[in-house]
Write a protein that holds these residues in place. Structure first.
Motif, mmCIF file in Angstrom:
data_model
loop_
_atom_site.group_PDB
_atom_site.id
_atom_site.type_symbol
_atom_site.label_atom_id
_atom_site.label_comp_id
_atom_site.label_asym_id
_atom_site.label_seq_id
_atom_site.Cartn_x
_atom_site.Cartn_y
_atom_site.Cartn_z
ATOM 1 N N UNK A 1 -1.957 9.166 16.786
ATOM 2 C CA UNK A 1 -1.973 8.995 15.335
ATOM 3 C C UNK A 1 -0.873 8.065 14.838
ATOM 4 N N UNK A 2 0.099 7.764 15.677
ATOM 5 C CA UNK A 2 1.229 6.934 15.258
ATOM 6 C C UNK A 2 0.847 5.464 15.264
ATOM 7 N N UNK A 3 1.170 4.800 14.186
ATOM 8 C CA UNK A 3 0.933 3.365 14.086
ATOM 9 C C UNK A 3 2.039 2.616 14.830
ATOM 10 N N UNK A 4 1.843 1.321 15.144
ATOM 11 C CA UNK A 4 2.912 0.547 15.802
ATOM 12 C C UNK A 4 4.221 0.581 15.032
ATOM 13 N N UNK A 5 4.153 0.518 13.698
ATOM 14 C CA UNK A 5 5.380 0.558 12.900
ATOM 15 C C UNK A 5 6.081 1.903 13.052
#
Length: 741
Positions: free
Chosen positions: A509-513
């Protein structure tokens, strides 16, 4: 089917068609028969055929070939043919077609006809499709009919005059005298036409007392079967008069005073239990709010809108909130009295009513009701439709920024929004919250504990996770101490904190940012914990081969900091300085675009040992690594460079961009052109020993051209005896927003 079938049989045949193809066949055969009969010189069924063609036109099939037949039938002396001809002209002709000019003479002749019904046909047709040229030619005839003794004709002529004024505004003065004389008529149709004519002509010949007298007669008149609609005497005429009064009273204090008593009488005596009465009341409210009315009358108008909010009809509730939205600034206290009813409308099932209620609720937030209103808005945010979450979150942020009673309440409110709708907030929410947390040093321990609990509870809200990771990286030592007076202390171990950050790094669920925030936080914890530095080194090294280029670059640079420059890691990874914005009117999500400055870091206290000077030849690496990590953490000096590159000014004050270990580096800019910038770097050494082999390095994006001139020297004497300067020329020909390292 026989060509002579009557209209009723043709309609029956079309309706009995089982397919669209069969329907087209019926219509094509009938149209062919109509064409054939149009070509005959002596055709006794002309009106019959044209009526059938008009029905075909109503079904959406082409019927343009009947235009000339309409012209011929209008010129006929038979009323039956003339009636169908005028009807066909209104349906098949418009002002853009040349055929419409052919009927101008016929209309003029019919306007002088002795038969009132023939005159009526001509008036209706001219009012429906008359062009500007036709209106200019026939305006004198209409003015003559306005003075007719026949009420039926005067009513039609007044409505025709309205169309003429819309087409040719200059002709309004021609009709003004005759239109005013119509206000003395008893016939309501004539009065209605006169009021509409005055509304469009904006003439000054009409006076407010005339209209007030007519309106009073309608309000106090008894039951009249001819004009009564649900207990209201001619509501259509009342609405028209109120609209005209609104025009006459706008920005006119004397006219407004003359109608105040009437408006109060209408507002108090009109029945609000029927839709008809609500229509009259709504026009009354609009008139009161648009003219220079008395304060008591405006409060009465707002109260009427408040009663509308309790109506079962959603349309009435919607227009009430739309009207209140327009006056909430000028009559804020009066609208505040209905705050409870407005907030209740947030629970309405209709999406349009709910959106209007949200906009009005946000407009009603003030310093005195911020806590109660925010409680209702946060409750609405938890259950509102997805399409309203972004608007609700932005409104809550703006209100909290303006009216927050305390910094802790402000932080708690934003964290509540991020926990509830973190995926629907704007991109600038994260840096704005980070700035707020940074500036409230007394709440750092409380904030990092609260964010840690939110992080281990839910990592799906990306904005919340990013802020939590940033705070854990900056204030992880406070979290590990468990010393938090503002909240219940929670014993957190180093492994617990690293487990939470690893969960974020590994989550799908974590985005690259978000992963970038988590990796940087993990790296910063290497100077804030003591027993798990090897685990942090292992975590960082894993992402050195990550498929995400940005994350891979961070990991490689952090690995270099561990291996080659471990002696500088503590200085490079220290806490970020406080950031302040020079924007007095700043609100969340709305930056004024002014420059951002950095508050000078706290100086070393007396008695504390200073860090020793770095060996010769290594100062350039200190500057590069510090600049890199500051860029990762949105350093103000970078924002200063970006702002100045696009600023219209040609010069800016000198800014200190580096001041560590006795080495100070200042930066000053001078704009040479729209795309050219000269940067002067000045370095000084305040330590007790000289620094040799000193170099400065710079990196820019591909869109920016860099030219570094020769420095003034390669050594920095001790105690600031001399400085080293170097000029850097930057050129941005494509004027792309750039970020310098």
């Amino acid at each position: 089917m026989s060509p002579s079938v009557p209209l009723q049989e043709m309609i029956r045949a079309i309706r009995s068609a089982r397919t669209q193809c069969e329907e087209r066949g019926v219509i094509q055969r009938e149209c062919a028969a109509i064409r054939a009969q149009f070509r005959q010189a002596d055709n006794g069924g002309r009106s019959h055929n044209l009526a059938k063609l008009l029905y075909v036109h109503m079904l959406g099939y082409p019927a343009h070939f009947g235009q000339m037949e309409c012209v011929r039938m209008i010129a006929s002396s038979r009323y039956s043919e003339k009636r169908v001809g005028y009807l066909g002209a209104m349906m098949l002709l418009d002002e853009k077609q040349d055929a419409s000019l052919l009927i101008t003479n016929s209309i003029k002749n019919d306007l002088s006809n002795s038969n009132q019904y023939v005159q009526s046909l001509a008036l209706c047709t001219l009012a429906c499709m008359g062009s500007a040229e036709m209106c200019r030619d026939l305006a004198p005839e209409i003015d003559r009919l306005l003075r007719s003794s026949n009420s039926y004709i005067k009513k039609k002529a007044a409505l025709c005059a309205v169309h003429i004024v819309r087409k040719v505004h200059d002709l309004g003065e021609l009709f003004a005298p005759a239109a005013r004389s119509l206000l003395s008529e008893k016939n309501h149709g004539v009065l209605h036409g006169a009021v509409v004519t005055h509304t469009h002509t904006h003439t000054h010949l009409i006076t407010v007392p005339d209209l007030v007298q007519i309106m009073k007669g309608l309000v106090i008149s008894g039951y009249s079967p001819e004009h009564d609609v649900a207990g209201i005497s001619d509501p259509f005429l009342q609405v028209r008069i109120l609209r005209l009064l609104r025009i006459l009273g706008r920005n006119n204090e004397s006219a407004s005073d003359a109608m105040n008593d009437l408006l109060a009488q209408v507002a108090t005596n009109t029945d609000s239990t029927k839709t008809v009465g609500n229509a009259v009341l709504y026009e009354t409210v609009l008139t009161v709010l648009d003219i220079k009315s008395e304060s008591g009358l405006r409060v009465l108008a707002v109260n009427i809108l408040g009663r509308f909010l309790l109506n079962n009809d959603r349309n009435i509730r919607y227009i009430a909130m739309t009207s209140l939205q327009k006056i909430v600034v000028t009559d804020h206290n009066a609208v505040q009295r209905h705050r409870g009813t407005i907030v209740d409308c947030l629970k309405d099932q209709d999406a349009s009513v709910k959106r209007r209620a949200l906009e009005l609720s946000l407009a009603l937030v003030s310093a005195s009701n911020i806590r109660s209103m925010m409680k209702e808005l946060l409750l609405f945010l938890s259950s509102c439709p997805p399409e309203l979450r972004s608007q609700t979150a932005s409104g809550i942020f703006n209100a909290a920024e303006r009216y927050a009673p305390s910094q802790r309440w402000h932080i708690d409110t934003i964290l509540h929004v991020l926990t509830t709708a973190g995926g629907d907030v704007r991109d600038e929410t994260v840096p704005n919250l980070i700035q707020l947390i940074t500036n409230t040093s007394e709440l750092h321990s409380y904030t990092v504990h609260k964010l840690y609990r939110a992080l281990i509870t839910d990592i799906s809200q990306q904005s919340l996770v990013q802020v939590a990771c940033w705070c854990i990286g900056e204030y992880g030592d406070l979290l590990l101490k468990g010393d938090c007076q503002e909240a219940e202390p929670v014993q957190v171990s180093e492994d617990d904190v690293l487990d939470a950050l690893e969960t974020v790094l590994q989550s799908h669920m974590s985005s690259p940012a978000t992963r970038g925030f988590a990796l940087t936080a993990t790296m910063k914890l290497s100077t804030r914990i003591t027993e798990n530095v090897d685990r942090i080194r292992s975590i960082v090294s894993i992402y050195g081969s990550c498929i995400d280029v940005e994350l891979q670059q961070r990991a490689v640079e952090y690995n270099a900091l561990f291996k080659k420059y471990d002696h500088m890691r503590a200085a490079v990874l220290e806490r970020m300085p406080v950031i302040e914005k020079n924007s007095p009117g700043h609100t969340n999500g709305e930056s004024t675009g002014e420059a951002v400055k950095e508050v000078q870091p706290v100086r070393v206290k007396q008695g504390e040992p200073q860090q020793p000077a770095q060996p010769a030849g290594q100062v350039d690496h200190i500057i590069l690594l510090s600049a890199f990590l500051r860029r990762r953490n949105r350093d103000p000096s970078v924002e200063y460079m970006q702002h100045f590159f696009t600023s219209p000014s040609s010069a800016a004050p000198t800014v200190t961009v580096y001041d560590k270990a006795g080495v100070s580096l200042t930066l000053s800019c001078e704009k040479q052109s729209d795309s050219g910038l000269t940067v002067t770097l000045t370095a000084s050494n305040s330590t007790d020993s000289d620094i040799s082999s000193f170099t400065l390095q710079a990196a820019v994006p591909k869109s920016v051209q860099l030219h570094m001139k020769a420095p003034s020297g390669d050594s920095l004497p001790a105690r600031g005896a001399a400085k080293v300067t170097q000029v850097v020329m930057l050129n941005n020909p494509s004027k792309v927003s750039a970020e310098c390292k």
